[in-house]
Design an enzyme around this catalytic site. Structure first.
Site, PDB file in Angstrom:
ATOM      1  N   SER A 100       0.806  -1.216   0.000  1.00  0.00           N
ATOM      2  CA  SER A 100       0.000   0.000   0.000  1.00  0.00           C
ATOM      3  C   SER A 100       0.843   1.272   0.000  1.00  0.00           C
ATOM      4  CB  SER A 100      -0.967  -0.050   1.194  1.00  0.00           C
ATOM      5  OG  SER A 100      -1.932   0.955   1.106  1.00  0.00           O
ATOM      6  N   ASP A 241      -2.495   6.386  -3.464  1.00  0.00           N
ATOM      7  CA  ASP A 241      -1.330   5.789  -2.816  1.00  0.00           C
ATOM      8  C   ASP A 241      -0.823   4.647  -3.694  1.00  0.00           C
ATOM      9  OD1 ASP A 241      -3.438   4.049  -2.331  1.00  0.00           O
ATOM     10  OD2 ASP A 241      -2.720   3.445  -0.357  1.00  0.00           O
ATOM     11  N   ASP A 243      -1.018   1.414  -3.920  1.00  0.00           N
ATOM     12  CA  ASP A 243      -1.895   0.373  -4.470  1.00  0.00           C
ATOM     13  C   ASP A 243      -3.266   0.914  -4.845  1.00  0.00           C
ATOM     14  OD1 ASP A 243      -2.865   0.713  -1.876  1.00  0.00           O
ATOM     15  OD2 ASP A 243      -3.411  -1.394  -1.656  1.00  0.00           O
ATOM     16  N   ASP A 245      -5.844   2.112  -3.293  1.00  0.00           N
ATOM     17  CA  ASP A 245      -7.107   1.842  -2.586  1.00  0.00           C
ATOM     18  C   ASP A 245      -7.554   3.074  -1.807  1.00  0.00           C
ATOM     19  OD1 ASP A 245      -5.276   1.783  -0.489  1.00  0.00           O
ATOM     20  OD2 ASP A 245      -6.041  -0.076   0.395  1.00  0.00           O
TER      21      ASP A 245
END
EC number: 5.4.2.10
Length: 449
Positions: A100, A241, A243, A245
């Protein structure tokens, strides 16, 4: 038993804590636990742009194939794309290799079930048990029963882009947007979605080299995005960010629009359309009091959970609520996806701005952040959870709450990792709450040491 899984899968420094050996075992045990007795189970695998992704993917996929499952490898895609594509491809499970918003040396392995939801603690514990019992009683296929790897990179990415675009009912022509992709997983999907919807797009930090993910960019470092939006006259900026999400926005004046503001804006929009179930939004205890005040004025109730998007999602699923999230920009819209989705969040904000014909700063003015202060009290680990047992501390908290007279709050949280009790106050006057927070923290230190 020391839990292998944290709040967001298995994470650690790649090749040191999260080794290829562990990735292989997670692939093998995960495939075994999650696919039951399927004839030829399918597991979908995606990842972000970290250099360690290839190493871990190869090991993880080897584990999946060794149990007789098929691995559908979709390459570099956002975490929410893996959740969506797991459903689209009717896979028995999905796995994403990502850490992440964390620095490049970290990586993680997170599983989704066949419906695209993060796993329950019970299922994670089963996977850990299979690994720790050294795969006892797990039969190993040979010959034609060994699994195959199927590559689906281009088509899968395209399917996710089309799905994300379908969540709004307008084009984005004439909208000028800067996207900060954090040199991460959204470097293709977010850009294509906005371009195909007709927006005028400038992109920064979308040249991943395996090492520059989240480095002074993206939602954790939006300063460069703020500057670009203002200096070049764009309508808004959107920061993802690593990833993708989560998403944060920047208005045309360069102000940061955090997850609280984004939830408030989307909640009001959904309520006006009659689409906000029970007129409720789920957020965490870290949301600013200004968020609650703004939504109350719109006739919208807020429900609070502990910190972490998994707890927000739990509450939403339990009661059927459709919108929830965190100040950090994890926004969950269960009508569209089963996890926080940065691209869907970004498209909702852009759609609201386009349809209203108003500036983002004007739309965001529905909410005002109350001043906030955070003071740490140093307390031994064995004492940090007993502050409410001390009568003097309890009386002091009640006294502060009376002084704030409904326009602020006291939040006290023992740190999960350090010998600290965090004292957070919100109120109308910064100087006043600073003083009250320091006094309370000092009292906690004196009484619990």
């Amino acid at each position: 038993m020391h839990r292998m899984f944290g709040t967001d899968g298995v994470r650690g420094i790649a090749n040191k804590e999260l080794t290829p050996e562990l990735a292989y075992k997670l692939g093998k045990a995960g495939a075994y636990v999650l696919t039951g007795r399927c004839h030829k189970p399918k597991i979908l695998v995606g990842m972000d742009t970290r250099i360690s992704g290839d190493m871990l993917e190869n090991a993880l996929v080897s584990g999946i194939l060794s149990i007789g499952a098929e691995a559908i490898c979709v390459g570099i895609v956002p975490t929410p794309a893996v959740a969506y594509l797991t459903r689209k491809y009717n896979a028995d499970a999905g796995v994403v290799i990502s850490a992440s918003h964390n620095p490049v040396e970290y990586n993680g392995i997170k599983f989704f079930n066949g419906k695209g939801y993060k796993l329950s603690d019970e299922l994670e514990d089963k996977i850990q048990y299979v690994i720790e019992s050294n795969f006892k009683d797990v039969s190993i296929p040979i010959g034609s029963k060994v699994g195959r790897k199927i590559m689906e990179t281009g088509e899968a990415r395209k399917a996710y882009i089309e799905f994300a675009k379908s969540t709004i009912d307008t084009d984005l022509k004439d909208l000028k947007v800067v996207l900060d992709c954090a040199n991460g997983a959204s470097y293709v999907t977010s850009v294509k979605a906005f371009q195909e919807l007709g927006a005028k797009v400038k992109v920064i930090n979308n040249e991943p080299d395996g090492i520059n993910i989240n480095h002074n960019c993206g939602s954790t470092h939006p300063e460069n995005l703020m500057k670009t939006v203002v200096e070049e006259g764009y309508d808004m900026g959107l920061a993802f960010d690593g990833d993708a999400d989560r998403c944060l926005a920047i208005d045309e004046k360069g102000n940061l629009i955090n997850g609280d503001f984004i939830m408030a804006i989307i909640a009001k929009h959904l309520k006006n359309q009659g689409k906000l179930y029970k007129n409720v939004v789920v957020s965490t205890v870290m949301s600013n009091v200004g968020f609650d005040i703004a939504l109350k004025e719109e006739g919208i109730n807020t429900i609070k959970t502990q910190v972490g998007d998994r707890y927000v999602l739990e509450e939403m699923r339990k009661e059927g609520y459709k919108l929830g999230g965190e100040q950090s920009g994890h926004i969950i819209m269960l009508d569209y996806n089963t996890t926080g989705d940065g691209l869907i969040t970004a498209l909702q904000i852009a759609c609201i701005v386009k349809k209203s014909g108003r500036k983002l700063s004007d739309i965001a003015s529905m909410m005002k952040n109350l001043p906030q202060t955070l003071v740490n009290a140093k307390v031994p680990d064995d004492k940090k959870k007993i502050y409410m047992e001390d009568e003097e501390i309890v009386l002091k908290i009640k006294e502060i709450e009376r002084k704030l007279h409904g326009c602020g709050r006291v939040l006290i949280r023992p740190s999960g990792t350090e010998p600290l009790v965090r004292v957070m106050l919100e109120g109308e006057e910064q100087g006043e709450i600073d003083k009250m927070a320091h006094n309370l923290a000092e009292l906690i230190e004196v009484k619990l040491n």
